[in-house]
Design an enzyme around this catalytic site. Structure first.
Site, PDB file in Angstrom:
ATOM      1  N   TRP A 112     -19.296  14.303  12.303  1.00  0.00           N
ATOM      2  CA  TRP A 112     -18.369  14.150  11.190  1.00  0.00           C
ATOM      3  C   TRP A 112     -18.740  15.030  10.012  1.00  0.00           C
ATOM      4  CZ3 TRP A 112     -18.146   8.048  10.935  1.00  0.00           C
ATOM      5  CH2 TRP A 112     -17.386   7.588  12.013  1.00  0.00           C
TER       6      TRP A 112
ATOM      7  N   THR B 227       0.876  -1.170   0.000  1.00  0.00           N
ATOM      8  CA  THR B 227       0.000   0.000   0.000  1.00  0.00           C
ATOM      9  C   THR B 227       0.910   1.215   0.000  1.00  0.00           C
ATOM     10  OG1 THR B 227      -0.059   0.074   2.391  1.00  0.00           O
ATOM     11  CG2 THR B 227      -1.812  -1.156   1.298  1.00  0.00           C
TER      12      THR B 227
ATOM     13  N   LYS C 188     -13.687  16.145  12.375  1.00  0.00           N
ATOM     14  CA  LYS C 188     -14.598  15.932  13.503  1.00  0.00           C
ATOM     15  C   LYS C 188     -14.878  17.282  14.156  1.00  0.00           C
ATOM     16  CE  LYS C 188     -13.652  11.156  14.426  1.00  0.00           C
ATOM     17  NZ  LYS C 188     -12.389  10.455  14.579  1.00  0.00           N
TER      18      LYS C 188
ATOM     19  N   GLU D  96      -5.712  -3.771  -0.786  1.00  0.00           N
ATOM     20  CA  GLU D  96      -6.084  -4.951   0.001  1.00  0.00           C
ATOM     21  C   GLU D  96      -7.314  -5.678  -0.545  1.00  0.00           C
ATOM     22  OE1 GLU D  96      -5.259  -2.012   1.119  1.00  0.00           O
ATOM     23  OE2 GLU D  96      -4.323  -2.068   3.108  1.00  0.00           O
TER      24      GLU D  96
HETATM   25  P1  ADP Z   1      -3.486   3.826  -0.217  1.00  0.00           P
HETATM   26  O1  ADP Z   1      -4.356   3.196   0.815  1.00  0.00           O
HETATM   27  O2  ADP Z   1      -2.061   3.651   0.051  1.00  0.00           O
HETATM   28  O3  ADP Z   1      -3.896   5.215  -0.616  1.00  0.00           O
HETATM   29  P2  ADP Z   1      -4.930   2.336  -2.196  1.00  0.00           P
HETATM   30  O4  ADP Z   1      -4.749   2.487  -3.631  1.00  0.00           O
HETATM   31  O5  ADP Z   1      -5.052   0.976  -1.652  1.00  0.00           O
HETATM   32  O6  ADP Z   1      -3.685   3.010  -1.561  1.00  0.00           O
HETATM   33  O7  ADP Z   1      -6.111   3.260  -1.755  1.00  0.00           O
HETATM   34  C1  ADP Z   1      -7.354   2.768  -1.375  1.00  0.00           C
HETATM   35  C2  ADP Z   1      -8.201   3.898  -0.876  1.00  0.00           C
HETATM   36  O8  ADP Z   1      -8.455   4.847  -1.909  1.00  0.00           O
HETATM   37  C3  ADP Z   1      -9.557   3.471  -0.410  1.00  0.00           C
HETATM   38  O9  ADP Z   1      -9.512   2.950   0.890  1.00  0.00           O
HETATM   39  C4  ADP Z   1     -10.352   4.760  -0.504  1.00  0.00           C
HETATM   40  O10 ADP Z   1     -10.143   5.582   0.623  1.00  0.00           O
HETATM   41  C5  ADP Z   1      -9.724   5.444  -1.685  1.00  0.00           C
HETATM   42  N1  ADP Z   1     -10.573   5.225  -2.873  1.00  0.00           N
HETATM   43  C6  ADP Z   1     -10.443   4.306  -3.832  1.00  0.00           C
HETATM   44  N2  ADP Z   1     -11.408   4.423  -4.760  1.00  0.00           N
HETATM   45  C7  ADP Z   1     -12.183   5.461  -4.377  1.00  0.00           C
HETATM   46  C8  ADP Z   1     -13.363   6.083  -4.899  1.00  0.00           C
HETATM   47  N3  ADP Z   1     -13.936   5.688  -6.028  1.00  0.00           N
HETATM   48  N4  ADP Z   1     -13.881   7.106  -4.208  1.00  0.00           N
HETATM   49  C9  ADP Z   1     -13.325   7.552  -3.056  1.00  0.00           C
HETATM   50  N5  ADP Z   1     -12.220   7.005  -2.514  1.00  0.00           N
HETATM   51  C10 ADP Z   1     -11.650   5.969  -3.163  1.00  0.00           C
END
Ligand code: ADP
Length: 544
Positions: free
Chosen positions: A443, A184, A438, A329
């Site tokens: 929220w 990640t 917050k 993940e």
């Molecule tokens: P990192 O967690 O390191 O940023 P990831 O690519 O695994 O890398 O990111 C996943 C996160 O990206 C998700 O948990 C979410 O918060 C965000 N995310 C992914 N797709 C979307 C989407 N369509 N809209 C909003 N947030 C998104």
């Protein structure tokens, strides 16, 4: 009683075998850093991937060893990928956009033995080798003429595989064998390694191919803008060959002009990328009065999809936007926003409300929303909660897991996202748990304010972060990057937001910046924004 069906393991080598056997001549196009386009096909990629397996075996790489790649999307990268996974070693994608220390941390943590790299990454590789002593050899994705000058012994990919036979016995191991490793990006602490299995990647490919998911087909020409190091290029490394789609691999250049030219030259019908890439493309197309001849649909994910992008694609260019959500993940795709039967009956404008949500679950996955104590929350479209997910394409832990337990008592993985789920089953991310503002115990969704702010015609990019407040704990501050040549003031933005958000969500301050920092996968880097706001004091408001 057990079923009487054949117990053939779901290993990813079978996907490329299928593509080579039944779509062997289907083109795979690769653009190098210098703009040169080369053409290959599934049959050739499979043969080269088999040569890679032989070369790896000759280099002493065994089952379960980690083999790293540091490169952009290219045909050689694809061959290295299948050659590694097919023989039972683990293909570990490194992200060249990370800082050197992060890449070194990740490569050391993974215990990478061999490194494939793009010639353009030669400087990083030189520095990396000093930090990661376990790397035994570097193979550059090029022919002999393309080898970069280096102070370390380097081999050209084409030389390295030549002379090796194009046959190798792939597979033959348990489908739960590790196949790929992807860290990640570390927006939440140290990078953590997600270890995909052959089974999870194969199932993910099948799940994403459904008509109500990405609906890829043999007739598609797919431009894979999303990098292969970003969670398997959102699965396309497996799903495109599974259907025999034409694959266009753009290399490093992601500016509007480069992407547009490839779309037109290669008759691209489908593409996938983060919103910032689409924004750059649309700006280029609009500025030059162009159109799309073949593009039918684009997947947008990785960050929330701004309404302006959906509308421009749909209204001006008749391109359908498929909004998807997932994370490293989750393999990564887990939800897709396509109309179900009742949403399909709504007007186009009403449907957009659903399209902007992150969507409905792919078959095989389960969701729940919980509060901080793990109690389930209703799916009423209003109550936000922690989004938990379970299924065969979801991580059950991390490589050399420092955090031993990542699942709750029911086996659900905590996504770290805060979301709502409505009665139609559409999930909507309201924030990442760590980004939520917050205020007075309630929220505020930073994403929602950002999306609305980006609907203002002068705003290119918007970011909301929470800033400490003596009375309310935190209050939102909005940062705006304006489009080139456009002007707008704080009062324009306030007028634009008023009536579209609750009064108490109105940002306490609106700051105009020349550039909002983006992280290595093109997402807004809120950690960098918070760091840049250190020492910043909110403007005094008499009402407080
Ligand atoms: P990192 O967690 O390191 O940023 P990831 O690519 O695994 O890398 O990111 C996943 C996160 O990206 C998700 O948990 C979410 O918060 C965000 N995310 C992914 N797709 C979307 C989407 N369509 N809209 C909003 N947030 C998104």
């Amino acid at each position: 009683m057990m079923g009487l069906m054949q117990d053939v393991p779901l290993t990813v080598d079978r996907i490329l075998d299928h593509a080579a056997a039944w779509h062997g001549q289907r083109e795979i196009v690769s653009r190098a850093a210098d703009g040169q386009v080369s053409r290959s096909n599934y049959a050739v990629i499979r043969a080269n991937a088999k040569r890679v397996s032989n070369a790896l075996a000759a280099a002493g790489i065994r089952h379960g060893d980690r083999v790293a790649t540091l490169g952009w999307n290219s045909t050689r990268h694809l061959a290295a990928w299948y050659g590694t996974a097919g023989m039972g070693a683990i293909l570990h994608t490194l992200n060249p956009r990370l800082y050197l220390e992060q890449i070194a941390y990740i490569a050391n943590h993974a215990g990478d033995r061999l490194l494939f790299a793009d010639p353009a990454c030669a400087d990083i590789v030189g520095a990396l080798l000093r930090e990661v002593p376990a790397i035994e050899a570097v193979i550059f994705f090029c022919d002999r003429d393309g080898l970069p000058g280096s102070t370390f012994p380097a081999i050209a990919f084409d030389d390295w595989i030549s002379g090796h036979p194009a046959e190798f016995a792939w597979g033959g191991f348990d489908e739960r064998t590790a196949c790929g490793l992807c860290y990640t990006s570390g927006t939440t602490g140290n990078p953590k390694g997600v270890l995909y299995s052959h089974r999870s990647n194969s199932l993910h490919a099948l799940m994403t191919l459904q008509r109500d998911a990405l609906a890829l087909s043999a007739r598609d020409s797919i431009l894979l803008v999303v990098p292969m190091y970003h969670a398997n290029g959102w699965g396309a490394v497996f799903s495109a060959p599974a259907v025999g789609a034409k694959l266009v691999l753009p290399g490093q250049r992601m500016d509007g002009e480069s992407i547009y030219n490839l779309i037109e030259a290669e008759a691209v019908t489908y593409s996938a990328a983060v919103p910032t890439v689409w924004q750059m493309l649309l700006q280029y197309v609009q500025a030059h009065g162009l159109g799309f001849s073949t593009l039918e649909r684009v997947t947008i994910g990785g960050s929330a999809c701004p309404e302006s992008i959906v509308r421009t694609f749909r209204d001006d260019y008749r391109v359908d936007v498929i909004h998807g959500w997932g994370m490293t993940e989750t393999s990564p795709l887990a939800t897709v926003s396509v109309p179900n039967a009742s949403v399909a009956r709504l007007s186009d404008d009403e449907q957009i409300r659903f399209k902007l949500k992150q969507g409905r679950l792919l078959c095989g996955l389960e969701f729940k929303l919980v509060d901080d104590d793990g109690n389930r929350l209703p799916h009423d479209g209003r109550t936000p909660g922690r989004l938990m997910i379970r299924g065969p394409t979801i991580a059950s832990g991390y490589f050399r897991g420092e955090q031993a337990e990542v699942l709750d008592a029911e086996g659900f993985f905590d996504t770290g996202d805060i979301s709502t789920i409505d009665s139609e089953g559409y999930m909507q991310i309201t924030d990442r748990a760590k980004d939520v503002v917050k205020s007075g115990g309630e929220w505020i969704s930073s994403i929602e304010i950002e999306n609305i702010a980006m609907g203002h015609p002068a705003v290119q990019l918007a970011a909301v972060v929470g800033v400490a407040h003596p009375k309310w704990d935190e209050r939102p501050v909005l940062l705006c990057q304006l489009r080139q040549g456009m002007t707008a003031g704080a009062s324009d933005l306030r007028d634009h937001l008023a009536g579209r958000i609750a009064k108490w969500w109105m940002p306490d301050d609106i700051i105009f910046v020349s550039e909002i920092p983006l992280g290595p996968t093109g997402k807004i880097d809120k950690r960098a924004i918070r760091a840049s706001l250190q020492g910043y004091a909110l403007p005094f408001r008499a009402a407080d």
